[in-house]
Design a protein around this motif. Structure first.
Motif, PDB file in Angstrom:
ATOM      1  N   ARG A   9       0.834  -1.200   0.000  1.00  0.00           N
ATOM      2  CA  ARG A   9       0.000   0.000   0.000  1.00  0.00           C
ATOM      3  C   ARG A   9       0.864   1.242   0.000  1.00  0.00           C
ATOM      4  O   ARG A   9       0.518   2.258  -0.570  1.00  0.00           O
ATOM      5  CB  ARG A   9      -0.883  -0.028   1.239  1.00  0.00           C
ATOM      6  CG  ARG A   9      -1.851   1.139   1.389  1.00  0.00           C
ATOM      7  CD  ARG A   9      -2.679   0.902   2.638  1.00  0.00           C
ATOM      8  NE  ARG A   9      -3.408   2.064   3.043  1.00  0.00           N
ATOM      9  CZ  ARG A   9      -4.678   2.304   2.758  1.00  0.00           C
ATOM     10  NH1 ARG A   9      -5.340   1.476   2.017  1.00  0.00           N
ATOM     11  NH2 ARG A   9      -5.279   3.374   3.220  1.00  0.00           N
ATOM     12  N   ARG A  10       1.985   1.209   0.655  1.00  0.00           N
ATOM     13  CA  ARG A  10       2.857   2.371   0.682  1.00  0.00           C
ATOM     14  C   ARG A  10       4.293   2.024   0.332  1.00  0.00           C
ATOM     15  O   ARG A  10       5.200   2.798   0.541  1.00  0.00           O
ATOM     16  CB  ARG A  10       2.808   3.032   2.057  1.00  0.00           C
ATOM     17  CG  ARG A  10       1.430   3.618   2.334  1.00  0.00           C
ATOM     18  CD  ARG A  10       1.268   3.936   3.796  1.00  0.00           C
ATOM     19  NE  ARG A  10       0.004   4.582   4.066  1.00  0.00           N
ATOM     20  CZ  ARG A  10      -1.144   3.963   4.205  1.00  0.00           C
ATOM     21  NH1 ARG A  10      -1.204   2.678   4.107  1.00  0.00           N
ATOM     22  NH2 ARG A  10      -2.247   4.621   4.441  1.00  0.00           N
ATOM     23  N   SER A 176      -5.157   8.373  -3.185  1.00  0.00           N
ATOM     24  CA  SER A 176      -4.256   8.939  -2.175  1.00  0.00           C
ATOM     25  C   SER A 176      -3.008   9.481  -2.862  1.00  0.00           C
ATOM     26  O   SER A 176      -2.832  10.686  -3.021  1.00  0.00           O
ATOM     27  CB  SER A 176      -3.894   7.869  -1.149  1.00  0.00           C
ATOM     28  OG  SER A 176      -3.437   6.685  -1.821  1.00  0.00           O
ATOM     29  N   PHE A 177      -2.137   8.572  -3.277  1.00  0.00           N
ATOM     30  CA  PHE A 177      -0.890   8.910  -3.948  1.00  0.00           C
ATOM     31  C   PHE A 177      -0.743   8.026  -5.195  1.00  0.00           C
ATOM     32  O   PHE A 177      -1.367   6.981  -5.285  1.00  0.00           O
ATOM     33  CB  PHE A 177       0.315   8.647  -3.026  1.00  0.00           C
ATOM     34  CG  PHE A 177       0.269   9.376  -1.721  1.00  0.00           C
ATOM     35  CD1 PHE A 177       0.812  10.643  -1.591  1.00  0.00           C
ATOM     36  CD2 PHE A 177      -0.301   8.787  -0.589  1.00  0.00           C
ATOM     37  CE1 PHE A 177       0.779  11.316  -0.383  1.00  0.00           C
ATOM     38  CE2 PHE A 177      -0.340   9.444   0.624  1.00  0.00           C
ATOM     39  CZ  PHE A 177       0.208  10.717   0.732  1.00  0.00           C
ATOM     40  N   PRO A 178       0.092   8.413  -6.151  1.00  0.00           N
ATOM     41  CA  PRO A 178       0.340   7.546  -7.312  1.00  0.00           C
ATOM     42  C   PRO A 178       1.323   6.439  -6.959  1.00  0.00           C
ATOM     43  O   PRO A 178       2.482   6.451  -7.361  1.00  0.00           O
ATOM     44  CB  PRO A 178       0.910   8.517  -8.356  1.00  0.00           C
ATOM     45  CG  PRO A 178       1.575   9.583  -7.543  1.00  0.00           C
ATOM     46  CD  PRO A 178       0.735   9.737  -6.298  1.00  0.00           C
ATOM     47  N   VAL A 179       0.858   5.454  -6.183  1.00  0.00           N
ATOM     48  CA  VAL A 179       1.678   4.325  -5.747  1.00  0.00           C
ATOM     49  C   VAL A 179       1.063   3.034  -6.281  1.00  0.00           C
ATOM     50  O   VAL A 179      -0.058   3.017  -6.798  1.00  0.00           O
ATOM     51  CB  VAL A 179       1.801   4.274  -4.212  1.00  0.00           C
ATOM     52  CG1 VAL A 179       2.547   5.493  -3.691  1.00  0.00           C
ATOM     53  CG2 VAL A 179       0.425   4.175  -3.557  1.00  0.00           C
ATOM     54  N   VAL A 182      -2.557   2.001  -5.642  1.00  0.00           N
ATOM     55  CA  VAL A 182      -3.558   2.822  -6.311  1.00  0.00           C
ATOM     56  C   VAL A 182      -3.635   2.479  -7.796  1.00  0.00           C
ATOM     57  O   VAL A 182      -4.728   2.403  -8.371  1.00  0.00           O
ATOM     58  CB  VAL A 182      -3.253   4.316  -6.098  1.00  0.00           C
ATOM     59  CG1 VAL A 182      -4.189   5.183  -6.933  1.00  0.00           C
ATOM     60  CG2 VAL A 182      -3.392   4.671  -4.624  1.00  0.00           C
ATOM     61  N   TYR A 183      -2.481   2.255  -8.431  1.00  0.00           N
ATOM     62  CA  TYR A 183      -2.506   1.815  -9.832  1.00  0.00           C
ATOM     63  C   TYR A 183      -3.265   0.494  -9.963  1.00  0.00           C
ATOM     64  O   TYR A 183      -4.104   0.324 -10.859  1.00  0.00           O
ATOM     65  CB  TYR A 183      -1.080   1.642 -10.367  1.00  0.00           C
ATOM     66  CG  TYR A 183      -0.400   2.934 -10.750  1.00  0.00           C
ATOM     67  CD1 TYR A 183      -0.807   3.653 -11.873  1.00  0.00           C
ATOM     68  CD2 TYR A 183       0.652   3.437 -10.007  1.00  0.00           C
ATOM     69  CE1 TYR A 183      -0.182   4.841 -12.232  1.00  0.00           C
ATOM     70  CE2 TYR A 183       1.289   4.624 -10.350  1.00  0.00           C
ATOM     71  CZ  TYR A 183       0.874   5.325 -11.463  1.00  0.00           C
ATOM     72  OH  TYR A 183       1.488   6.505 -11.809  1.00  0.00           O
ATOM     73  N   ALA A 184      -2.968  -0.457  -9.081  1.00  0.00           N
ATOM     74  CA  ALA A 184      -3.653  -1.752  -9.144  1.00  0.00           C
ATOM     75  C   ALA A 184      -5.152  -1.586  -8.947  1.00  0.00           C
ATOM     76  O   ALA A 184      -5.959  -2.267  -9.585  1.00  0.00           O
ATOM     77  CB  ALA A 184      -3.078  -2.694  -8.094  1.00  0.00           C
ATOM     78  N   ASN A 360       3.340  -4.763  -7.864  1.00  0.00           N
ATOM     79  CA  ASN A 360       4.216  -3.658  -8.234  1.00  0.00           C
ATOM     80  C   ASN A 360       3.680  -2.827  -9.399  1.00  0.00           C
ATOM     81  O   ASN A 360       4.430  -2.095 -10.034  1.00  0.00           O
ATOM     82  CB  ASN A 360       5.594  -4.205  -8.619  1.00  0.00           C
ATOM     83  CG  ASN A 360       6.345  -4.699  -7.414  1.00  0.00           C
ATOM     84  OD1 ASN A 360       6.960  -3.942  -6.686  1.00  0.00           O
ATOM     85  ND2 ASN A 360       6.273  -6.007  -7.180  1.00  0.00           N
ATOM     86  N   TRP A 361       2.407  -2.930  -9.690  1.00  0.00           N
ATOM     87  CA  TRP A 361       1.821  -2.234 -10.819  1.00  0.00           C
ATOM     88  C   TRP A 361       2.121  -0.735 -10.721  1.00  0.00           C
ATOM     89  O   TRP A 361       1.697  -0.060  -9.779  1.00  0.00           O
ATOM     90  CB  TRP A 361       0.309  -2.469 -10.825  1.00  0.00           C
ATOM     91  CG  TRP A 361      -0.281  -2.585 -12.195  1.00  0.00           C
ATOM     92  CD1 TRP A 361       0.221  -2.119 -13.350  1.00  0.00           C
ATOM     93  CD2 TRP A 361      -1.520  -3.235 -12.525  1.00  0.00           C
ATOM     94  NE1 TRP A 361      -0.625  -2.421 -14.408  1.00  0.00           N
ATOM     95  CE2 TRP A 361      -1.698  -3.105 -13.932  1.00  0.00           C
ATOM     96  CE3 TRP A 361      -2.496  -3.895 -11.782  1.00  0.00           C
ATOM     97  CZ2 TRP A 361      -2.811  -3.608 -14.597  1.00  0.00           C
ATOM     98  CZ3 TRP A 361      -3.597  -4.404 -12.451  1.00  0.00           C
ATOM     99  CH2 TRP A 361      -3.767  -4.269 -13.841  1.00  0.00           C
TER     100      TRP A 361
END
Length: 371
Positions: A9-10, A176-179, A182-184, A360-361
């Motif tokens: 998540r982070r 939240s953030f582009p991590v 969030v992509y997944a 890791n998307w």
């Protein structure tokens, strides 16, 4: 709950190092990356367990869910000497100080429930007799493991429902953030929706926080003003659901069942449950059998979709659940050809993304904007 693999998540994982040792299982993977020596057993009455959280336990979301895990630990092991808990641990040197304080108070096991990365790792290296577990972590050490949830599968299921419910085909996402997580989430959501409406799109607005009700409300309002009639997101509270309720659009949530904040708009939620995992890990630590590992909760075993909202038509729930059944049967929807938002082929035709690739998307599929 099974010891399976996970996404961050982070945080991010070194895929190259991890891929070779992975054993595929339905909905996840199992991997112990090193032959670490188990830490010595601890008597229950002598044990100190620590939990550090990113937000408040009253958020009714992410941190609340981890707190339920803590309560389950206390119930399972009532003789524990002490259970430490700190809310609102910042992503800064203050996190290091928090975890050092846990160690100084004799903590035998520490859960970092929202990866603080190097701020935690500095403490891990100096406390070899303490077991650490990092939620959304990406590094294994002799005394550090990590765990997370394969949330992309139930998210895909919610996407199918969104595709059926949306009249405009414009889906909004409060990010939240582009991590990677969030992509997944945005990708799986839109991919599910496009099985129903191939022209569906997903617009994301990142608010640079996991818990900011005001910013989440503003983002939800902006998305609806832009024509979105279905909101989804990865927030730790209910703000954009309340906006959806006021504006008369659908919404799906994260973490817990919070339909009471928008009973007419609520479609479902990504539901998470850490209780059994935490009880099992503490039990291993007490017994002297704990070693670091990667743990991913598969769908139906720690992460799933919530029961459908009262206003969701029966045929929508039935169609989405048919897809859920296929996934539980071993089918993966994340099979190429998949292109990114720039039109580049990222997953070749017939190739299925591995759990580590999903974990890791770091790119958006066609139709996702804003990240």
């Amino acid at each position: 709950m099974i010891d399976l693999r996970s996404l961050s998540r982070r945080g991010f994982l070194n895929m190259a190092a991890a891929g070779a040792a992975s054993t595929m299982l339905p909905g996840g993977f199992a991997r112990s990356a090193m032959a670490a020596t188990p830490l010595a057993a601890v008597k229950e009455e002598d044990a100190v367990i620590g939990f550090g959280h990113v937000g408040p336990i009253t958020d009714e979301g992410w941190t609340w869910s981890h707190h339920q895990g803590l309560l389950a630990v206390k119930e399972a092991y009532p003789k524990l000497k002490k259970v430490l808990e700190v809310e609102n641990v910042p992503y800064s040197a203050d996190a290091t100080r928090t975890y050092r304080q846990f160690v100084s108070e004799g903590a035998n096991m520490i859960f970092d429930t929202s990866s603080t990365g190097d701020f935690l790792h500095e403490v891990v290296k100096r406390a070899p007799d303490t077991a650490f577990l990092e939620c959304n972590g990406h590094i294994l050490m002799d005394n550090l493991g990590w765990y997370y949830l394969a949330h992309w599968y139930p998210t895909y299921v919610l996407g199918v429902a969104a595709g059926m419910l949306s009249k405009t085909g414009k889906l909004g996402y409060v990010a939240s953030f582009p991590v990677a997580s969030v992509y997944a989430s945005t990708n799986a959501f839109l991919m599910g929706a496009r099985t129903v409406n191939p022209n569906a799109t997903c617009k994301a607005i990142a608010i640079n926080s996991w818990f900011d009700p005001q910013a989440a409300s503003q983002a939800g309002t902006a998305l609806i003003d832009d024509g979105c009639d279905f909101l989804f997101g990865i927030m730790d509270e209910a703000a954009y659901l309340q906006v959806a309720e006021k504006r008369g659009v659908w919404a799906a949530m994260w973490n817990t069942d919070i339909r009471r904040y928008g009973p007419n708009s609520y479609v479902s939620s990504i539901i998470i449950d850490f209780k059994k995992f935490y009880v099992d890990q503490v039990g291993k630590r007490l017994a002297g059998t704990w070693t670091p590992a990667e743990t991913l909760f598969g769908m139906g075993a720690g992460v799933d979709r919530d029961k459908w909202g009262e206003k969701v038509p029966a045929e929508v729930g039935k169609a989405a659940d048919a897809v859920r059944d296929k996934i539980l049967g071993g089918w993966s929807p994340f099979t190429g050809e998949l292109k990114d938002s720039k039109g580049n082929v990222k997953v070749a035709k017939g190739q299925t993304m591995t759990e580590l690739e999903l974990y890791n998307w770091d790119w958006s599929v066609e139709g996702v904007t804003g990240l």
